[in-house]
Design a protein around this motif. Sequence first.
Motif, PDB file in Angstrom:
ATOM      1  N   THR A 138       0.861  -1.185   0.000  1.00 45.71           N
ATOM      2  CA  THR A 138       0.000   0.000   0.000  1.00 45.71           C
ATOM      3  C   THR A 138       0.899   1.238   0.000  1.00 45.71           C
ATOM      4  O   THR A 138       1.681   1.446   0.930  1.00 45.71           O
ATOM      5  CB  THR A 138      -0.888   0.000   1.241  1.00 45.71           C
ATOM      6  OG1 THR A 138      -1.536  -1.262   1.357  1.00 45.71           O
ATOM      7  CG2 THR A 138      -1.939   1.092   1.149  1.00 45.71           C
ATOM      8  N   TYR A 139       0.777   1.979  -1.100  1.00 43.39           N
ATOM      9  CA  TYR A 139       1.536   3.242  -1.209  1.00 43.39           C
ATOM     10  C   TYR A 139       0.588   4.385  -0.998  1.00 43.39           C
ATOM     11  O   TYR A 139      -0.627   4.220  -1.087  1.00 43.39           O
ATOM     12  CB  TYR A 139       2.149   3.392  -2.610  1.00 43.39           C
ATOM     13  CG  TYR A 139       3.190   2.323  -2.947  1.00 43.39           C
ATOM     14  CD1 TYR A 139       4.544   2.545  -2.668  1.00 43.39           C
ATOM     15  CD2 TYR A 139       2.799   1.137  -3.560  1.00 43.39           C
ATOM     16  CE1 TYR A 139       5.470   1.575  -2.986  1.00 43.39           C
ATOM     17  CE2 TYR A 139       3.716   0.175  -3.869  1.00 43.39           C
ATOM     18  CZ  TYR A 139       5.068   0.403  -3.591  1.00 43.39           C
ATOM     19  OH  TYR A 139       5.971  -0.539  -3.908  1.00 43.39           O
ATOM     20  N   GLN A 140       1.146   5.561  -0.686  1.00 45.33           N
ATOM     21  CA  GLN A 140       0.310   6.758  -0.668  1.00 45.33           C
ATOM     22  C   GLN A 140       0.973   7.831  -1.530  1.00 45.33           C
ATOM     23  O   GLN A 140       2.173   8.067  -1.425  1.00 45.33           O
ATOM     24  CB  GLN A 140       0.132   7.271   0.767  1.00 45.33           C
ATOM     25  CG  GLN A 140      -0.929   8.339   0.854  1.00 45.33           C
ATOM     26  CD  GLN A 140      -1.311   8.650   2.288  1.00 45.33           C
ATOM     27  OE1 GLN A 140      -0.570   8.368   3.206  1.00 45.33           O
ATOM     28  NE2 GLN A 140      -2.491   9.250   2.460  1.00 45.33           N
ATOM     29  N   ASN A 141       0.097   8.421  -2.356  1.00 51.74           N
ATOM     30  CA  ASN A 141       0.610   9.385  -3.324  1.00 51.74           C
ATOM     31  C   ASN A 141       0.493  10.780  -2.751  1.00 51.74           C
ATOM     32  O   ASN A 141      -0.570  11.199  -2.302  1.00 51.74           O
ATOM     33  CB  ASN A 141      -0.223   9.248  -4.606  1.00 51.74           C
ATOM     34  CG  ASN A 141      -0.006  10.437  -5.519  1.00 51.74           C
ATOM     35  OD1 ASN A 141       1.134  10.849  -5.741  1.00 51.74           O
ATOM     36  ND2 ASN A 141      -1.108  10.991  -6.011  1.00 51.74           N
ATOM     37  N   PHE A 142       1.618  11.536  -2.757  1.00 49.67           N
ATOM     38  CA  PHE A 142       1.596  12.928  -2.293  1.00 49.67           C
ATOM     39  C   PHE A 142       1.961  13.890  -3.413  1.00 49.67           C
ATOM     40  O   PHE A 142       2.387  15.011  -3.176  1.00 49.67           O
ATOM     41  CB  PHE A 142       2.571  13.114  -1.120  1.00 49.67           C
ATOM     42  CG  PHE A 142       2.126  12.366   0.119  1.00 49.67           C
ATOM     43  CD1 PHE A 142       1.004  12.820   0.814  1.00 49.67           C
ATOM     44  CD2 PHE A 142       2.801  11.247   0.560  1.00 49.67           C
ATOM     45  CE1 PHE A 142       0.593  12.137   1.931  1.00 49.67           C
ATOM     46  CE2 PHE A 142       2.377  10.569   1.678  1.00 49.67           C
ATOM     47  CZ  PHE A 142       1.261  11.007   2.374  1.00 49.67           C
ATOM     48  N   TYR A 143       1.806  13.449  -4.611  1.00 49.33           N
ATOM     49  CA  TYR A 143       2.185  14.305  -5.742  1.00 49.33           C
ATOM     50  C   TYR A 143       1.029  15.230  -6.044  1.00 49.33           C
ATOM     51  O   TYR A 143      -0.078  14.784  -6.359  1.00 49.33           O
ATOM     52  CB  TYR A 143       2.485  13.448  -6.981  1.00 49.33           C
ATOM     53  CG  TYR A 143       3.103  14.226  -8.109  1.00 49.33           C
ATOM     54  CD1 TYR A 143       4.493  14.429  -8.142  1.00 49.33           C
ATOM     55  CD2 TYR A 143       2.320  14.775  -9.123  1.00 49.33           C
ATOM     56  CE1 TYR A 143       5.048  15.171  -9.170  1.00 49.33           C
ATOM     57  CE2 TYR A 143       2.875  15.507 -10.145  1.00 49.33           C
ATOM     58  CZ  TYR A 143       4.258  15.705 -10.178  1.00 49.33           C
ATOM     59  OH  TYR A 143       4.790  16.442 -11.203  1.00 49.33           O
TER      60      TYR A 143
END
Lengths: 306, 343
Positions: free
Chosen positions: A92-97
Amino acid sequence: MRRLAPLLFLLCSSLAAQSQVRTVEVRTPRPFGYFLGDLVRAQVDIVVEPGFALQAASLPQPGAITYWLDLRTVAVTQASVGGGSRVRLDLTYQNFYAALDARALEIPGFVVTFVSETDTGATTAKAQVPPWSFNISPLREVQPPAQEDPRNYLRPDGRVASLDTQPLVVGGAGFMAMALLAFAGLTWDRTWWPFAKREGRAFAACLRRLRVLAGRREDEAAYETALLALHRALDETDGRRVLADDLPAFLIRHPAYARERAGLAAFLDASRHSFFGPGPAATMQRLPLADIVALTRKLTAIERES
Amino acid sequence: MNDIRSGDAMLTDWREAAGRFERAVRGAVVGQDRAIRLLTIALFARGHVLLEGDVGVGKTTLLRAVARALGGAYERIEGTVDMMPSDLIYHTYLADDGRPRVEPGPVLRQSEDLSIFFFNEINRARPQVHSLLLRLMAERSLTAFNREYRFPNLQVFADRNRVEREETFELPAAARDRFLMEIGLEAPRDAEARRALVFDPRFHDTDALIAGIDGGVLDHAAMAGIGAAIQHGIQASPAIEAYVVGLWEALVRPHEAGIRLPGIDMSALIQGGASPRGVAFLVRAARVRAWLEGRDWLVPEDIRAIFPEVMAHRVFLEPIYEMRRSTIVPELCRAVFDTVPAP
């Protein structure tokens, strides 16, 4: 979870590695429709030769991977499948872009190491998990026209189709009717109101009268009334007057009551002594009212069974 | 009767004697236990008995056996069409010396000791004879030869067969009412008894059979006293009094008691009868039965056991139903007992 076309990569760094790591497969729910802060999930299936175990240290560590991407969790499950050993990584990744326009981003690949330890030494195999990409979209409004009141950007709540309650009401009513019917049957069987005067349930009616009598007082008048009540129940059951000498004939006509022969004989004897002989005072000692009630209760049970 | 214990002991002794009496009669007349029990009751109730039944079922034998076992003076007469009341009282004939003689007839011959007067085929006698019997049975007295004869121990036993109707005279209601019981006699149903009756030569010679009965089982002279002692000794509770009155009411007015018989208009069934004398007889006989059963109080079973024999012949049906009497009256009696609550 909806799975889109799986990506299949075969790593063939060497012949040995080719035979040790069979397949590496990356599955993602969707490659588009992500926004700032969304969780990006991926499932990696690696099938290796039996005997090879995952080296936990080679797994990517949760934490920041790039300035815009965090790895939140890594979960490993192992299963043996088709003569091989399958290792499944749930990432599980989280995108902060913070994207200003729709664009594709690439999540980097990594290498996972497997070890097979034998007596002669340890063999390692590496599985290369390939990078994969997803499309993110900007949060800022770009397409819709500018609105004065930011609340106007909110779209009205979706109209949910109202559920049809008709079948539930009908079903409920049906079950209620069945319950009432069953209760009516129970009432009928137990000769509760309004079936208290039911044909062929003389002992049940008698038992109710006796309970009232027994609860009230215990004197000779009540005792004789109780005897009379049971007499009338016997008479009604047999369709004729049952005297003390008629008990054997009564039991032949109604064999179900034969197991209360002794009780009935005692009752008829008590009644005979009470009404025609020495009187109720002596009889009440021998066969108290409580015994008559108990006898009637047993007779009622037999009456209900038969 | 001042000493209750001795009175009780006397009744107990007599109960055993009654048992011996029944056994003695039963030895000669097989398969008629119920009739013998009823006759015993009638003896101790001091009542007259009419036996009714087919030809050859043993009516006469039974009565002779009872007379023999009871002992005492005994006279019998056969009813005929030409019999006149005077034939019972005196007998006229020309003696050897050619002079007319008048001798006492069967009733007077034993003088006042007569204990059983046995009238065979009573329905062949004319109503005049029946009328004479009325007083003899009711008052146990007779006026003849300018004086009154009293028969304190007299019991009249009569029989009639119900097959023939020619040259017979139906008993008047008043005469029937004076009989305590009318006992119907059937040939025994029991196969063993039937075989014995047909094949055992002992039963073929009636005279020898009767002579074989022990004649001294009961003291016939004391019967009146013991009969009275029984009537005083057996208690009737208020419940049994109410029961008997209820039975009486239901028998006379079955329609109002809710009795229904198929095919019969109950409101137009009973013409009359069931006299107070009859009901008094009923209680009398029931007391004797209670005594024989070893009780000193009456129960409904006592009433029921003797009810058909004591009451059935006292009920008079409307003429339209009279011909079917033999089926209607037993059904009516049964329905009365099925309807009237006992306690």
